[in-house]
Design a protein around this motif. Sequence first.
Motif, short mmCIF file in Angstrom:
data_model
loop_
_atom_site.label_atom_id
_atom_site.label_comp_id
_atom_site.label_asym_id
_atom_site.label_seq_id
_atom_site.Cartn_x
_atom_site.Cartn_y
_atom_site.Cartn_z
N PRO A 8 22.31 4.35 -16.83
CA PRO A 8 23.77 4.13 -16.79
C PRO A 8 24.10 2.75 -17.35
CG PRO A 8 22.92 4.75 -14.61
CD PRO A 8 21.74 4.46 -15.49
N ALA A 9 25.25 2.65 -17.98
CA ALA A 9 25.72 1.35 -18.47
C ALA A 9 26.09 0.47 -17.29
CB ALA A 9 26.93 1.54 -19.38
N VAL A 10 26.04 -0.83 -17.51
CA VAL A 10 26.49 -1.83 -16.52
C VAL A 10 27.48 -2.76 -17.23
CG1 VAL A 10 24.39 -1.70 -15.13
CG2 VAL A 10 24.53 -3.35 -17.00
N ASP A 11 28.21 -3.52 -16.43
CA ASP A 11 29.22 -4.41 -16.99
C ASP A 11 28.68 -5.30 -18.10
OD1 ASP A 11 31.12 -3.37 -15.27
OD2 ASP A 11 31.13 -5.10 -13.93
N ASP A 12 27.45 -5.77 -17.97
CA ASP A 12 26.87 -6.66 -18.97
C ASP A 12 26.67 -5.98 -20.33
OD1 ASP A 12 26.84 -8.77 -17.20
OD2 ASP A 12 24.71 -8.59 -16.73
N ASP A 13 26.79 -4.65 -20.38
CA ASP A 13 26.65 -3.91 -21.64
C ASP A 13 27.95 -3.84 -22.43
OD1 ASP A 13 23.89 -3.09 -21.27
OD2 ASP A 13 24.61 -1.60 -19.82
N ALA A 14 29.07 -4.24 -21.84
CA ALA A 14 30.38 -3.98 -22.42
C ALA A 14 30.53 -4.51 -23.85
CB ALA A 14 31.49 -4.54 -21.52
N GLU A 15 30.17 -5.75 -24.09
CA GLU A 15 30.32 -6.32 -25.45
C GLU A 15 29.44 -5.56 -26.45
OE1 GLU A 15 32.26 -8.78 -26.61
OE2 GLU A 15 33.11 -9.45 -24.70
N ALA A 16 28.21 -5.29 -26.06
CA ALA A 16 27.30 -4.57 -26.96
C ALA A 16 27.79 -3.15 -27.23
CB ALA A 16 25.89 -4.54 -26.37
N LEU A 17 28.42 -2.53 -26.25
CA LEU A 17 28.95 -1.18 -26.45
C LEU A 17 30.11 -1.17 -27.44
CD1 LEU A 17 28.70 0.19 -22.85
CD2 LEU A 17 27.84 1.34 -24.89
N ALA A 19 30.54 -3.21 -29.91
CA ALA A 19 29.92 -3.39 -31.22
C ALA A 19 29.21 -2.11 -31.66
CB ALA A 19 28.96 -4.57 -31.20
N PHE A 20 28.51 -1.46 -30.73
CA PHE A 20 27.78 -0.24 -31.06
C PHE A 20 28.75 0.85 -31.53
CE2 PHE A 20 26.27 3.97 -29.75
CZ PHE A 20 25.13 4.06 -30.52
N TRP A 21 29.81 1.07 -30.78
CA TRP A 21 30.76 2.13 -31.16
C TRP A 21 31.46 1.81 -32.47
CZ3 TRP A 21 32.76 2.50 -25.51
CH2 TRP A 21 31.93 3.37 -24.79
N ALA A 22 31.70 0.54 -32.77
CA ALA A 22 32.31 0.18 -34.05
C ALA A 22 31.38 0.55 -35.20
CB ALA A 22 32.62 -1.32 -34.09
N PHE A 23 30.09 0.52 -34.95
CA PHE A 23 29.10 0.82 -35.98
C PHE A 23 28.71 2.30 -36.01
CE2 PHE A 23 24.49 1.19 -37.01
CZ PHE A 23 24.57 0.88 -38.35
N ALA A 24 28.45 2.88 -34.85
CA ALA A 24 27.86 4.23 -34.79
C ALA A 24 28.83 5.32 -34.38
CB ALA A 24 26.68 4.23 -33.81
N GLY A 25 30.01 4.97 -33.89
CA GLY A 25 30.95 5.98 -33.42
C GLY A 25 31.95 6.35 -34.48
N GLU A 26 32.69 7.42 -34.18
CA GLU A 26 33.80 7.75 -35.06
C GLU A 26 35.03 7.13 -34.40
OE1 GLU A 26 36.34 9.94 -34.10
OE2 GLU A 26 35.39 10.52 -32.24
N ASN A 27 35.76 6.35 -35.16
CA ASN A 27 36.80 5.53 -34.57
C ASN A 27 38.19 5.74 -35.15
OD1 ASN A 27 35.17 3.92 -32.68
ND2 ASN A 27 34.09 3.36 -34.56
N GLU A 28 38.33 6.70 -36.07
CA GLU A 28 39.65 6.96 -36.63
C GLU A 28 40.56 7.54 -35.55
OE1 GLU A 28 40.16 9.05 -40.29
OE2 GLU A 28 38.29 8.24 -41.07
N ARG A 30 41.82 6.38 -32.95
CA ARG A 30 41.51 6.00 -31.57
C ARG A 30 42.05 4.61 -31.30
NH1 ARG A 30 37.45 4.75 -29.67
NH2 ARG A 30 37.78 5.71 -27.69
N PRO A 31 42.41 4.36 -30.05
CA PRO A 31 42.74 2.97 -29.71
C PRO A 31 41.50 2.09 -29.88
CG PRO A 31 43.40 4.49 -27.95
CD PRO A 31 42.57 5.27 -28.94
N THR A 32 41.71 0.83 -30.12
CA THR A 32 40.60 -0.11 -30.29
C THR A 32 39.87 -0.29 -28.96
OG1 THR A 32 41.82 -1.26 -32.02
CG2 THR A 32 40.00 -2.46 -30.99
N ASP A 33 38.55 -0.17 -28.99
CA ASP A 33 37.75 -0.38 -27.79
C ASP A 33 37.78 -1.86 -27.41
OD1 ASP A 33 36.75 2.29 -27.46
OD2 ASP A 33 35.44 1.93 -29.17
N GLY A 56 15.51 -2.31 -25.44
CA GLY A 56 16.70 -2.99 -24.94
C GLY A 56 17.94 -2.86 -25.81
N GLU A 57 17.83 -2.27 -27.00
CA GLU A 57 18.96 -2.11 -27.91
C GLU A 57 19.60 -0.74 -27.69
OE1 GLU A 57 20.20 -4.27 -30.35
OE2 GLU A 57 18.84 -5.75 -29.47
N ILE A 58 20.92 -0.68 -27.67
CA ILE A 58 21.63 0.59 -27.52
C ILE A 58 21.47 1.41 -28.80
CG2 ILE A 58 23.87 1.72 -27.17
CD1 ILE A 58 24.70 -0.89 -25.67
N VAL A 59 20.99 2.64 -28.64
CA VAL A 59 20.84 3.55 -29.78
C VAL A 59 21.62 4.84 -29.58
CG1 VAL A 59 18.62 2.58 -30.50
CG2 VAL A 59 18.67 4.53 -28.92
#
Length: 142
Positions: A8-17, A19-28, A30-33, A56-59
């Motif tokens: 499960p994600a934890v609060d400390d993952d928020a910034e990395a998430l 960045a991850f979604w900006a790179f690997a997600g579909e973001n059209e 959608r509101p900005t994460d 340790g890296e989100i994939v």
Amino acid sequence: MDEVTLRPAVDDDAEALVAFWAFAGENESRPTDRPEMITALLAHDPSALLLATVDGEIVGTVIAGWDGWRAHLYRLAVRPDHRRRGLGRLLVERAEERLRALGAGRFDAMVLEGNELGDASWRAAGYTRQDNWRRWVRPSGG
């Protein structure tokens, strides 16, 4: 496949998430994460956001939301260099296990129109498109 850890994600993952979604997600369309959106989700349901990590890296990610009535799956994303290895399917299976244990009798996946990769991923996981529903949205103003 590299050694994958699911957790499960934890609060400390928020910034990395974000960045991850900006790179690997579909973001059209959608509101900005924002990190505070993630920490609010985790405060509400600490197990809703499942991460796949390698060294340790989100994939990979998936959110398995449960409101006591409906089960929603969204934000399924896999880093491009880890796709086509079964990671998306593994994330969906774990998310479904979680939701089933909570009492869900049916799952739905939210996928934006035109997201062909998303359509193919959900179809491969056994989901079918439900054409008789439309989603209506309105910003909260917050």
